[in-house]
Design a protein around this motif. Structure first.
Motif, PDB file in Angstrom:
ATOM      1  N   GLU A  58       1.286  -1.037   0.243  1.00 58.31           N
ATOM      2  CA  GLU A  58       0.130  -0.106   0.170  1.00 58.31           C
ATOM      3  C   GLU A  58       1.438   1.452   0.005  1.00 58.31           C
ATOM      4  N   GLU A  59       1.797   1.110   0.834  1.00 63.24           N
ATOM      5  CA  GLU A  59       3.002   2.511   0.947  1.00 63.24           C
ATOM      6  C   GLU A  59       3.353   2.780  -0.744  1.00 63.24           C
ATOM      7  N   ASP A  66       6.746   6.007   1.047  1.00 66.74           N
ATOM      8  CA  ASP A  66       7.529   6.419   2.179  1.00 66.74           C
ATOM      9  C   ASP A  66       8.330   4.721   1.702  1.00 66.74           C
ATOM     10  N   GLU A  67       9.967   4.758   1.910  1.00 69.73           N
ATOM     11  CA  GLU A  67      10.821   4.051   1.816  1.00 69.73           C
ATOM     12  C   GLU A  67      11.002   3.223   2.956  1.00 69.73           C
ATOM     13  N   GLN A  68      10.608   3.998   3.862  1.00 68.96           N
ATOM     14  CA  GLN A  68      11.211   3.527   5.378  1.00 68.96           C
ATOM     15  C   GLN A  68      10.054   2.687   5.860  1.00 68.96           C
ATOM     16  N   VAL A  69       8.948   3.217   5.510  1.00 68.81           N
ATOM     17  CA  VAL A  69       7.137   2.634   6.039  1.00 68.81           C
ATOM     18  C   VAL A  69       7.422   0.830   5.263  1.00 68.81           C
ATOM     19  N   ALA A  70       7.534   1.504   3.760  1.00 64.87           N
ATOM     20  CA  ALA A  70       7.607  -0.261   3.022  1.00 64.87           C
ATOM     21  C   ALA A  70       8.490  -0.862   3.570  1.00 64.87           C
ATOM     22  N   ILE A  87      13.008  -5.770  -3.887  1.00 66.93           N
ATOM     23  CA  ILE A  87      11.511  -6.258  -3.824  1.00 66.93           C
ATOM     24  C   ILE A  87      11.211  -4.551  -3.524  1.00 66.93           C
ATOM     25  N   ILE A  88      11.957  -3.936  -3.489  1.00 73.73           N
ATOM     26  CA  ILE A  88      10.941  -2.288  -3.377  1.00 73.73           C
ATOM     27  C   ILE A  88      11.462  -2.018  -4.312  1.00 73.73           C
ATOM     28  N   ASN A  89      13.039  -2.198  -5.292  1.00 70.66           N
ATOM     29  CA  ASN A  89      12.530  -1.492  -6.495  1.00 70.66           C
ATOM     30  C   ASN A  89      11.919  -2.101  -7.731  1.00 70.66           C
TER      31      ASN A  89
END
Length: 449
Positions: A58-59, A66-70, A87-89
């Protein structure tokens, strides 16, 4: 390479998500029968994994995430710290592109079902807590509560079935995304070959680095990949070297010939990788059977369409026979397609120019099964080698230059997972006839979740 690595990390994360969901359902099932609060605590603990992944998704789907939340959500989802950035990228790079966009939609649907599962679990806990605490004392009320628990568990079973379908679709979509990106990368690599050469050095270096990283459990996979990829890599190296050596003096026809050889070797590499990945999924137990109503004639015609160019090149005579009673069956469409594709591909590969190939799909005498028969007038299999024909990596002496040793092994494994059977008759220099018998209706309760 980093892009495919990022997608691989996402696929692995999906495996953790799927396992946690199955474990949560199992714990809730135990809780509905044992009334032991420990089972409910396990249920909530397992759900923390998909719930953590949901917060990350969702983030990351926000316009300014906000990548820190993710990162925190993916950590709660049990993902390895080294995989979290990948995964984030992968999501940030491809979330609005083709197959990845579709995969994100499946993920979102799965999260909605997980929320429904959590809600059912809370309702069951509320009823059990009242029974355990003595708040419900009358037998009539206890019976009513237990009936309601069973009704809820029936809903949980339906949710679990839907989640299995969603997970399968998500995994397949990611695989298509990875394949699509892989094809693009291969085309880029071929372009680099035409300009600079040296692809063999790059690939060998990459394989060596991969071997150094993987543990013993992956050693067989790497061994197979190295063995099977050597021939097309050698072809790529040789023709790229010729292009570099002859550049400026090579004529159009010769350049076209070299390009055709490079394209053929690339296609062979893609087929080999696909076969190796399928074999790996089978042996790791990652193949799930998703039965549905299918038209096996339509599937077969699709396979013929994909193989039409090879059939034309060898001027093969094709005969097709379909029993109308078999056109509608309840089976896994993808697995049936792989089985038919492997049998027809082998027949085409090992039948000389102008030969005959036939496909017949009929109903068994009792009406409960479908019989697939692929017959050819090819090179056949010698009698002393027939006992090994379904063994992994086995190639008959007369097929050393073309076979991979994976197709028939994979076909047999998939057939047996579908509760089917495969056998053949073959005579060297005369031809072969392969038979596959599959249940006409693959019962959903036969599937191991």
């Amino acid at each position: 390479m980093y892009a495919t690595s990022a997608l691989s990390a996402l696929v692995y994360g999906e495996g953790l998500w799927s396992k946690a969901q199955k474990d949560a359902v199992y714990s809730l099932t135990k809780y509905s029968m044992s009334f032991d609060e420990k089972n409910y605590a396990e249920f909530k603990e397992f759900l923390n994994i998909p719930l953590g992944d949901r917060r990350a998704r969702e983030e990351l789907q926000k316009e300014f995430p906000d990548e820190q939340v993710a990162r925190q959500g993916l950590s709660e989802g049990g993902n390895h710290p080294k995989d979290i950035s990948r995964i984030i990228n992968a999501i940030l790079w491809f979330k609005n592109v083709g197959y990845m966009k579709e995969a994100m939609r499946y993920w979102q649907e799965g999260d909605h079902l997980i929320e429904s599962l959590r809600s059912r679990g809370d309702e069951i806990d509320g009823l059990i807590s009242k029974i355990n605490s003595g708040e419900i004392t009358k037998n009539q009320d206890k019976v009513a509560a237990i009936v309601r628990i069973n009704e809820i568990m029936s809903d949980v079973s339906n949710i679990n079935t839907n989640l299995t379908f969603i997970e399968k679709s998500f995994s397949q979509t990611l695989s298509e995304a990875s394949r699509q990106i892989g094809n693009i990368l291969l085309n880029i690599i071929i372009g680099i070959i035409l300009l600079l050469g040296g692809i063999a050095v790059i690939v060998v270096t990459y394989i060596n680095k991969t071997v150094a990283r993987v543990d013993r459990a992956k050693s067989e996979f790497v061994s197979i990949a190295s063995h099977q990829l050597r021939t097309p890599l050698t072809t790529l190296k040789w023709y790229s070297g010729k292009l570099m050596a002859d550049i400026g003096k090579i004529n159009y026809e010769k350049a076209k010939e070299y390009a055709a050889e490079l394209n053929f070797a690339t296609e062979k590499m893609i087929d080999l990788v696909e076969n190796i990945l399928n074999v790996s999924r089978i042996e790791l137990g990652k193949i799930e059977i998703v039965p549905q109503k299918i038209d096996i004639k339509q599937i077969s015609e699709k396979v013929f369409e994909e193989l039409s160019q090879k059939i034309k090149e060898k001027k093969l005579n094709i005969d097709k026979q379909y029993d109308e009673a078999t056109e509608k069956m309840f089976a896994d469409a993808k697995i049936v397609k792989i089985i038919i594709d492997n049998l027809l591909s082998n027949a085409i590969k090992y039948t000389p120019e102008g030969g005959d190939i036939s496909l017949s799909i009929t109903e068994s005498y009792n009406g409960n099964n479908v019989v697939i028969n692929v017959k050819d007038t090819g090179i056949g299999i010698s009698k002393d080698e027939q006992v090994n024909i379904f063994s992994k990596l086995f190639r008959a002496k007369n097929a050393q230059s073309t076979g991979t040793g994976l197709g028939l092994y994979m076909t047999k494994e998939l057939t047996e997972k579908c509760r089917g059977r495969i056998w053949f008759h073959s005579y060297e220099n005369v031809g072969s006839s392969f038979y596959v018998i599959l249940p006409k209706i693959f019962e959903r309760e036969d599937i191991k979740i």
